[in-house]
Design a protein around this motif. Structure first.
Motif, PDB file in Angstrom:
ATOM      1  N   MET A  43       1.010  13.662 -17.560  1.00 18.02           N
ATOM      2  CA  MET A  43       0.943  14.073 -16.098  1.00 18.02           C
ATOM      3  C   MET A  43       2.116  13.312 -15.576  1.00 18.02           C
ATOM      4  N   ALA A  44       2.945  13.838 -14.410  1.00 19.28           N
ATOM      5  CA  ALA A  44       4.111  13.297 -13.863  1.00 19.28           C
ATOM      6  C   ALA A  44       3.582  11.962 -12.927  1.00 19.28           C
ATOM      7  N   LYS A  45       4.724  11.288 -13.134  1.00 20.05           N
ATOM      8  CA  LYS A  45       4.284  10.078 -12.269  1.00 20.05           C
ATOM      9  C   LYS A  45       4.918  10.095 -10.841  1.00 20.05           C
ATOM     10  N   ILE A  46       4.433   9.218  -9.898  1.00 18.67           N
ATOM     11  CA  ILE A  46       5.222   9.115  -8.618  1.00 18.67           C
ATOM     12  C   ILE A  46       6.048   7.944  -8.696  1.00 18.67           C
ATOM     13  N   GLY A  47       7.401   8.143  -8.237  1.00 20.31           N
ATOM     14  CA  GLY A  47       8.243   7.071  -8.229  1.00 20.31           C
ATOM     15  C   GLY A  47       8.192   6.482  -6.680  1.00 20.31           C
ATOM     16  N   ILE A  48       8.293   5.158  -6.540  1.00 18.33           N
ATOM     17  CA  ILE A  48       8.144   4.517  -5.565  1.00 18.33           C
ATOM     18  C   ILE A  48       9.482   3.611  -5.409  1.00 18.33           C
ATOM     19  N   PHE A  49      10.113   3.905  -4.242  1.00 15.03           N
ATOM     20  CA  PHE A  49      11.270   3.251  -4.025  1.00 15.03           C
ATOM     21  C   PHE A  49      11.222   2.635  -2.632  1.00 15.03           C
ATOM     22  N   PHE A  50      11.936   1.510  -2.338  1.00 19.08           N
ATOM     23  CA  PHE A  50      11.842   0.693  -1.168  1.00 19.08           C
ATOM     24  C   PHE A  50      13.237   0.174  -0.858  1.00 19.08           C
ATOM     25  N   GLY A  51      13.257  -0.268   0.379  1.00 16.37           N
ATOM     26  CA  GLY A  51      14.568  -1.012   0.842  1.00 16.37           C
ATOM     27  C   GLY A  51      13.741  -2.195   1.536  1.00 16.37           C
ATOM     28  N   THR A  52      14.515  -3.374   1.688  1.00 19.21           N
ATOM     29  CA  THR A  52      13.899  -4.473   2.349  1.00 19.21           C
ATOM     30  C   THR A  52      14.709  -5.485   2.750  1.00 19.21           C
ATOM     31  N   ASP A  53      14.414  -5.977   3.577  1.00 20.68           N
ATOM     32  CA  ASP A  53      15.151  -7.439   4.369  1.00 20.68           C
ATOM     33  C   ASP A  53      14.588  -8.583   3.974  1.00 20.68           C
ATOM     34  N   THR A  54      13.248  -8.890   4.298  1.00 24.24           N
ATOM     35  CA  THR A  54      12.375 -10.141   4.071  1.00 24.24           C
ATOM     36  C   THR A  54      11.640 -10.061   2.995  1.00 24.24           C
ATOM     37  N   GLY A  55      11.471  -8.907   2.190  1.00 23.11           N
ATOM     38  CA  GLY A  55      10.469  -8.899   1.036  1.00 23.11           C
ATOM     39  C   GLY A  55       9.422  -8.113   1.545  1.00 23.11           C
ATOM     40  N   ARG A  56       8.851  -7.905   2.800  1.00 20.82           N
ATOM     41  CA  ARG A  56       7.539  -7.435   3.068  1.00 20.82           C
ATOM     42  C   ARG A  56       7.463  -6.006   2.519  1.00 20.82           C
ATOM     43  N   THR A  57       8.561  -5.136   2.708  1.00 25.11           N
ATOM     44  CA  THR A  57       8.512  -3.964   2.120  1.00 25.11           C
ATOM     45  C   THR A  57       8.221  -3.562   0.716  1.00 25.11           C
ATOM     46  N   ARG A  58       8.835  -4.734   0.121  1.00 24.09           N
ATOM     47  CA  ARG A  58       8.627  -4.838  -1.278  1.00 24.09           C
ATOM     48  C   ARG A  58       7.186  -5.234  -1.738  1.00 24.09           C
ATOM     49  N   LEU A  59       6.658  -5.886  -0.967  1.00 22.83           N
ATOM     50  CA  LEU A  59       5.212  -6.409  -1.162  1.00 22.83           C
ATOM     51  C   LEU A  59       4.375  -5.082  -0.848  1.00 22.83           C
ATOM     52  N   ILE A  60       4.475  -4.270   0.073  1.00 24.40           N
ATOM     53  CA  ILE A  60       3.705  -3.201   0.729  1.00 24.40           C
ATOM     54  C   ILE A  60       3.840  -2.328  -0.654  1.00 24.40           C
ATOM     55  N   ALA A  61       5.223  -1.909  -1.107  1.00 26.14           N
ATOM     56  CA  ALA A  61       5.378  -1.127  -2.215  1.00 26.14           C
ATOM     57  C   ALA A  61       4.683  -1.397  -3.430  1.00 26.14           C
ATOM     58  N   LYS A  62       4.560  -2.853  -3.700  1.00 28.02           N
ATOM     59  CA  LYS A  62       3.946  -3.376  -4.832  1.00 28.02           C
ATOM     60  C   LYS A  62       2.544  -3.072  -4.853  1.00 28.02           C
ATOM     61  N   GLN A  63       1.883  -3.259  -3.648  1.00 26.62           N
ATOM     62  CA  GLN A  63       0.331  -3.067  -3.377  1.00 26.62           C
ATOM     63  C   GLN A  63       0.114  -1.745  -3.302  1.00 26.62           C
ATOM     64  N   MET A  64       0.860  -0.547  -2.957  1.00 29.50           N
ATOM     65  CA  MET A  64       0.767   0.652  -3.098  1.00 29.50           C
ATOM     66  C   MET A  64       0.564   0.938  -4.718  1.00 29.50           C
ATOM     67  N   ALA A  66      14.864  11.896 -10.793  1.00 29.81           N
ATOM     68  CA  ALA A  66      13.884  11.886 -11.910  1.00 29.81           C
ATOM     69  C   ALA A  66      12.517  12.331 -11.242  1.00 29.81           C
ATOM     70  N   TYR A  67      12.271  12.010 -10.358  1.00 31.32           N
ATOM     71  CA  TYR A  67      10.762  12.229  -9.998  1.00 31.32           C
ATOM     72  C   TYR A  67      10.787  13.319  -8.982  1.00 31.32           C
ATOM     73  N   ASP A  68       9.862  14.120  -9.131  1.00 24.84           N
ATOM     74  CA  ASP A  68       9.311  15.373  -8.199  1.00 24.84           C
ATOM     75  C   ASP A  68       8.239  14.698  -6.999  1.00 24.84           C
ATOM     76  N   ALA A  69       7.755  13.840  -7.378  1.00 22.26           N
ATOM     77  CA  ALA A  69       6.772  13.130  -6.276  1.00 22.26           C
ATOM     78  C   ALA A  69       7.241  11.733  -5.966  1.00 22.26           C
ATOM     79  N   LEU A  70       7.576  11.363  -4.668  1.00 28.02           N
ATOM     80  CA  LEU A  70       8.160   9.857  -4.287  1.00 28.02           C
ATOM     81  C   LEU A  70       7.166   9.434  -3.230  1.00 28.02           C
ATOM     82  N   ILE A  71       7.399   8.211  -3.192  1.00 27.12           N
ATOM     83  CA  ILE A  71       6.834   7.430  -2.073  1.00 27.12           C
ATOM     84  C   ILE A  71       8.098   6.606  -1.872  1.00 27.12           C
ATOM     85  N   VAL A  72       8.473   6.536  -0.471  1.00 29.29           N
ATOM     86  CA  VAL A  72       9.649   5.645  -0.073  1.00 29.29           C
ATOM     87  C   VAL A  72       9.430   4.836   1.059  1.00 29.29           C
ATOM     88  N   GLY A  73       9.698   3.824   1.320  1.00 29.31           N
ATOM     89  CA  GLY A  73       9.576   2.809   2.317  1.00 29.31           C
ATOM     90  C   GLY A  73      10.835   2.012   2.717  1.00 29.31           C
TER      91      GLY A  73
END
Length: 177
Positions: free
Chosen positions: A1-22, A46-53
């Protein structure tokens, strides 16, 4: 099964925490989140399915070195997509913002990333209703919807988990049909 890639940009770390929660909520169907400033174009593609934040900084800007970040982020990564073909990629976008302090550019980063990936052929999923938010304008709005999940950790943190759960349930089938 293909996996979802999750990529994030962050300033304070909040977006990273949300990405980890997802990623935790998605379980085995998602890989560990990766900071966009610490990845390569090849790893992203490399991913066909991505969540980006991304958070929206200042006057509706993407995080990056021109706004004072010490590390590269979306501002430096998006130009690398200029020659990339994102046809066949399905991308869901989430963004963090402050709807009171930055009411005129609330979650603009969602719109900036959306436009960049759609221009290169990606299919974007995961629209989210604007109802329940109090802002003036946003580049992330189309009609009555945001172009992705909008989160305000400053003024609506108690709504975040429910919003994430609902959004992930909505997009998972579209990311991994």
């Amino acid at each position: 099964m293909a996996k979802i890639g999750i990529f994030f940009g962050t300033d304070t770390g909040r977006t990273r925490l949300i990405a980890k929660q997802m990623a935790k909520k998605l379980g085995d169907v998602a890989d560990a989140p990766v900071n966009i400033g610490r990845t390569t174009l090849a790893d992203f593609l490399a991913y066909d399915a991505l969540i980006v934040g991304s958070p929206t900084l200042g006057d509706g800007e993407l995080p990056g070195q021109s706004v004072g970040l010490s590390q590269p982020s979306w501002e430096e990564f998006l130009p690398q997509l200029a020659g990339a073909d994102l046809s066949g990629k399905t991308i869901a976008i989430f963004g963090l913002g402050d709807q009171k302090k930055y009411a005129e550019e609330f979650v603009d980063a969602i719109g900036l990333i959306h436009d960049a990936v759609v221009a290169r052929g990606a299919r974007v999923v995961g629209r989210w209703p604007t109802a329940g938010y109090d802002f003036t304008t946003s580049q992330a709005v189309d009609g009555d919807d945001f172009l992705g999940l909008a989160l305000d950790q400053h003024h609506q943190p108690l709504l975040t988990e429910e919003r994430i759960n609902t959004w992930l349930a909505q997009i998972q089938a579209e990311l991994l049909p």
